[in-house]
Design a protein around this motif. Structure first.
Motif, PDB file in Angstrom:
ATOM      1  N   LEU A  50      34.996  16.472  73.993  1.00 30.79           N
ATOM      2  CA  LEU A  50      33.947  16.337  72.977  1.00 30.79           C
ATOM      3  C   LEU A  50      34.128  17.405  71.928  1.00 30.79           C
ATOM      4  O   LEU A  50      34.197  18.595  72.246  1.00 30.79           O
ATOM      5  N   LYS A  52      32.240  18.741  68.563  1.00 33.06           N
ATOM      6  CA  LYS A  52      31.020  18.690  67.751  1.00 33.06           C
ATOM      7  C   LYS A  52      31.327  19.353  66.416  1.00 33.06           C
ATOM      8  O   LYS A  52      30.970  20.497  66.168  1.00 33.06           O
ATOM      9  N   ARG A  65      35.348  11.905  72.433  1.00 27.74           N
ATOM     10  CA  ARG A  65      34.270  11.747  71.450  1.00 27.74           C
ATOM     11  C   ARG A  65      34.369  12.835  70.380  1.00 27.74           C
ATOM     12  O   ARG A  65      34.603  13.999  70.694  1.00 27.74           O
ATOM     13  N   ASP A  67      31.912  14.100  67.213  1.00 27.54           N
ATOM     14  CA  ASP A  67      30.671  14.016  66.446  1.00 27.54           C
ATOM     15  C   ASP A  67      30.882  14.793  65.157  1.00 27.54           C
ATOM     16  O   ASP A  67      30.484  15.957  65.025  1.00 27.54           O
ATOM     17  N   HIS A  81      35.074   7.445  70.864  1.00 28.18           N
ATOM     18  CA  HIS A  81      33.890   7.300  70.020  1.00 28.18           C
ATOM     19  C   HIS A  81      33.909   8.323  68.893  1.00 28.18           C
ATOM     20  O   HIS A  81      34.141   9.506  69.141  1.00 28.18           O
ATOM     21  N   SER A  83      31.457   9.551  65.656  1.00 30.48           N
ATOM     22  CA  SER A  83      30.220   9.503  64.876  1.00 30.48           C
ATOM     23  C   SER A  83      30.457  10.365  63.649  1.00 30.48           C
ATOM     24  O   SER A  83      30.218  11.572  63.666  1.00 30.48           O
TER      25      SER A  83
END
Length: 150
Positions: A50, A52, A65, A67, A81, A83
């Motif tokens: 992840l 961020k 992921r 973000d 994923h 975003s």
């Protein structure tokens, strides 16, 4: 002829806070609470990884992921994923598990990731010309892509 393989690994269970800039490949299977820039090689956000913040690289593969925005000068493969907005200069491949929440935009390959040159650093200290006065972009070594989007 000896070939060195330079790669940074962020292992599962590892958490890093802050932005990272590397001049080689990187694989992230943990948590990075900040942006990540790989100026050469593969930037891989592995399954369970992840980020961020913004992810930028020459070749980018996302199985985990992100973000934040993703910038890829060369190839981009997404099987995880994202975003955020996606900017790519070469090829893009979306796998069967790809999930996108943002815009997808092809940009010129010439918009590259590079550190500020000494000339750019000198221009920061010098007064701005009338054509750039009032333009609100911060001077950093992030990317030409980011500056073009500002």
């Amino acid at each position: 002829m000896k070939t060195e393989l330079n790669i940074t690994l962020i292992a599962r269970g590892c958490a890093i806070t802050g932005d990272m800039v590397v001049d080689h490949g990187i694989s992230c299977f943990g948590l990075l609470d900040g942006g990540i820039i790989s100026t050469q090689g593969l930037l891989h956000i592995g399954e369970g990884g992840l980020v961020k913040g913004m992810a930028q690289g020459e070749h980018v593969r996302i199985d985990g992921r992100v973000d934040g925005d993703v910038h890829a000068r060369g190839s981009l493969e997404i099987n995880g994923h994202v975003s955020g907005d996606i900017f790519y200069g070469g090829t893009i491949r979306l796998g069967p598990r790809a999930a996108l929440n943002g815009t997808l935009k092809r940009v010129a390959r010439m918009l590259t990731i590079e550190a500020e040159s000494e000339q750019e650093q000198a221009s920061i200290a010098a007064p701005r010309s009338s054509e750039t006065a009032g333009v609100g972009h911060s001077e950093s070594n992030v990317t030409e892509i980011s500056r073009a989007m500002a």
